[in-house]
Motif scaffolding. Sequence first.
Motif, short mmCIF file in Angstrom:
data_model
loop_
_atom_site.label_atom_id
_atom_site.label_comp_id
_atom_site.label_asym_id
_atom_site.label_seq_id
_atom_site.Cartn_x
_atom_site.Cartn_y
_atom_site.Cartn_z
N GLU A 187 0.81 -1.21 0.00
CA GLU A 187 0.00 0.00 0.00
C GLU A 187 0.85 1.27 0.00
O GLU A 187 0.40 2.32 -0.48
N VAL A 188 2.06 1.20 0.55
CA VAL A 188 2.89 2.40 0.62
C VAL A 188 3.64 2.68 -0.68
O VAL A 188 4.29 3.72 -0.82
N LEU A 189 3.58 1.75 -1.63
CA LEU A 189 4.29 1.95 -2.90
C LEU A 189 3.50 2.88 -3.81
O LEU A 189 2.27 2.84 -3.84
N PRO A 190 4.18 3.72 -4.59
CA PRO A 190 3.48 4.65 -5.48
C PRO A 190 2.89 3.94 -6.69
O PRO A 190 3.33 2.86 -7.07
N ALA A 191 1.90 4.59 -7.30
CA ALA A 191 1.30 4.04 -8.52
C ALA A 191 2.20 4.26 -9.72
O ALA A 191 2.15 3.50 -10.69
N GLU A 192 3.04 5.30 -9.67
CA GLU A 192 3.95 5.61 -10.77
C GLU A 192 5.34 5.92 -10.20
O GLU A 192 5.47 6.40 -9.06
N TYR A 193 6.37 5.65 -11.02
CA TYR A 193 7.75 5.88 -10.61
C TYR A 193 8.45 6.81 -11.60
O TYR A 193 8.15 6.78 -12.81
N PRO A 194 9.42 7.61 -11.12
CA PRO A 194 10.24 8.39 -12.06
C PRO A 194 11.03 7.47 -12.98
O PRO A 194 11.50 6.41 -12.55
N ARG A 195 11.19 7.89 -14.21
CA ARG A 195 11.93 7.08 -15.18
C ARG A 195 13.35 6.79 -14.69
O ARG A 195 13.86 5.68 -14.87
N ALA A 196 13.99 7.77 -14.04
CA ALA A 196 15.36 7.58 -13.57
C ALA A 196 15.45 6.45 -12.54
O ALA A 196 16.43 5.69 -12.53
N ASP A 197 14.43 6.32 -11.67
CA ASP A 197 14.45 5.26 -10.66
C ASP A 197 14.25 3.88 -11.30
O ASP A 197 14.88 2.90 -10.88
N VAL A 198 13.39 3.81 -12.31
CA VAL A 198 13.19 2.54 -13.01
C VAL A 198 14.47 2.13 -13.73
O VAL A 198 14.90 0.96 -13.67
N THR A 199 15.12 3.08 -14.38
CA THR A 199 16.38 2.80 -15.06
C THR A 199 17.45 2.35 -14.06
O THR A 199 18.21 1.41 -14.33
N PHE A 200 17.49 3.00 -12.90
CA PHE A 200 18.43 2.63 -11.84
C PHE A 200 18.28 1.15 -11.48
O PHE A 200 19.26 0.40 -11.42
N ASN A 201 17.04 0.71 -11.25
CA ASN A 201 16.82 -0.68 -10.88
C ASN A 201 17.12 -1.64 -12.02
O ASN A 201 17.68 -2.73 -11.81
N LEU A 202 16.77 -1.27 -13.24
CA LEU A 202 17.05 -2.14 -14.38
C LEU A 202 18.55 -2.36 -14.56
O LEU A 202 18.99 -3.46 -14.87
N GLN A 203 19.32 -1.31 -14.35
CA GLN A 203 20.77 -1.44 -14.46
C GLN A 203 21.31 -2.43 -13.43
O GLN A 203 22.17 -3.27 -13.73
N ARG A 204 20.78 -2.36 -12.22
CA ARG A 204 21.30 -3.20 -11.15
C ARG A 204 20.81 -4.65 -11.25
O ARG A 204 21.56 -5.58 -10.96
N ILE A 205 19.57 -4.81 -11.67
CA ILE A 205 19.07 -6.18 -11.79
C ILE A 205 19.76 -6.91 -12.94
O ILE A 205 19.84 -8.15 -12.94
N LEU B 37 31.03 -5.05 -6.45
CA LEU B 37 30.02 -5.26 -7.49
C LEU B 37 28.69 -5.70 -6.90
O LEU B 37 27.63 -5.21 -7.29
N ILE B 38 28.74 -6.62 -5.94
CA ILE B 38 27.50 -7.12 -5.34
C ILE B 38 26.79 -6.00 -4.56
O ILE B 38 25.57 -5.84 -4.65
N ASN B 39 27.55 -5.22 -3.81
CA ASN B 39 26.95 -4.12 -3.05
C ASN B 39 26.26 -3.14 -3.99
O ASN B 39 25.14 -2.67 -3.72
N LEU B 40 26.87 -2.84 -5.12
CA LEU B 40 26.26 -1.97 -6.12
C LEU B 40 25.00 -2.60 -6.70
O LEU B 40 23.96 -1.94 -6.85
N ALA B 41 25.09 -3.89 -7.02
CA ALA B 41 23.97 -4.58 -7.68
C ALA B 41 22.76 -4.76 -6.78
O ALA B 41 21.65 -4.97 -7.28
N MET B 42 22.93 -4.69 -5.45
CA MET B 42 21.82 -4.90 -4.52
C MET B 42 21.09 -3.60 -4.16
O MET B 42 20.16 -3.63 -3.34
N GLN B 43 21.45 -2.50 -4.75
CA GLN B 43 20.77 -1.24 -4.46
C GLN B 43 19.40 -1.18 -5.14
O GLN B 43 19.17 -1.86 -6.15
N ASP B 44 18.51 -0.36 -4.58
CA ASP B 44 17.12 -0.36 -5.03
C ASP B 44 16.50 1.02 -4.83
O ASP B 44 16.77 1.69 -3.83
N LYS B 45 15.63 1.43 -5.77
CA LYS B 45 14.88 2.67 -5.61
C LYS B 45 13.37 2.48 -5.81
O LYS B 45 12.63 3.46 -5.80
N LEU B 46 12.93 1.22 -5.98
CA LEU B 46 11.52 1.00 -6.29
C LEU B 46 10.67 0.57 -5.11
O LEU B 46 9.45 0.76 -5.12
#
Length: 358
Positions: free
Chosen positions: A234-252, A268-277
């Motif tokens: 319920e606390v998650l937004p209905a829409e996300y900024p494009r930059a945040d989506v790109t951030f997660n796609l890069q890391r995943i 590398l692992i510490n970088l890859a485990m970051q999240d903005k979504l």
Amino acid sequence: MASSQQIEKFVIKTPCSSANIGPGFDVIGLALSMYLELHVTIDRSKTTSDQPLNCRITYEGQGEEDISLDPEVNLITRVALYVLRCNDQRSFPAETHVHIKNPIPLGRGLGSSGAAVVAGVQLGKEVGGLHDLTPERLFDYCLMIERHPDNVGAALFGGFVGTYLKPLTPEETARTEIPLSEVLPAPAGGVDTGVKPPSPPHGIGHHIKFPWAPEIKAVAIIPEFEVPTAKAREVLPAEYPRADVTFNLQRIALLPVALGQSPPDPELINLAMQDKLHQPYRQVLIPGLTKIVESMTPATQPGLLGVCLSGAGPTILALATENFETIAEKIMEEFKSNDIVCRWELLEPAEGTTVTRA
């Protein structure tokens, strides 16, 4: 008195799981070495039973006071009944006893609901003699009930998995005979209308197993409070900024490769485990989360690879190669400063659901 040939016994063992592992929201799951067990006994000498739906449930473990022993209410047996009714069986064989052993904490982000759904689907297959149901077909049943493939995929297949779910039509999901997992903020479903429930479409979801470096263990820091998954969503937004989506796609894109390399690369692992979504929005539900995620790094904690929220939380998952107790104590100190009591477990990747017959 029934002979040994008329008594059927088996044990279903389903691992707990962590989802997301940072950026992999609703996509990545990790089976871990804490297991829900169903100890099942069927007395084939009996043709009738005074138990509701021919099934007696007993329970030991986490949340004992909150677990229903009614087979039409208990999530595990509701799921099993759905599988049975899809295959023209209205109830359990007379007489069935299901003893549930559950060490998985409820509502803590360790896949207790996903484990219950997977174990329930497996239970329906076993008691109904539905031996033509493959693991992939059981996955379809699981996804009709939970619809978030990360936890159920890991619990069913084991290991470190990537999953996806095919969109379902409103008509496919609307029937009240389909039980819904507690993950979904909706009525429980699984109503026995006397009508055969709709069988799941084939190929709803798919999974792939990723490699996992053998040096990596999971330190689970488990706070003594619950965060229901529905509330966390319920606390998650209905829409996300494009930059945040790109951030997660890069890391995943990095994460499955980073966790499969031996020896592991901490930076590398510490970088890859970051999240903005999802983690930034859930900090309002979990005191101390932001400080833990931002302050715990390989540079500050030898042996640490990365830290993330386990699923919807509040459990924190720290991936590490050594100094497990020191890492756990550091995170528990931060929770303690917010008056939150925790315990910790050292877990490893686990195999998927198994059935062992006596």
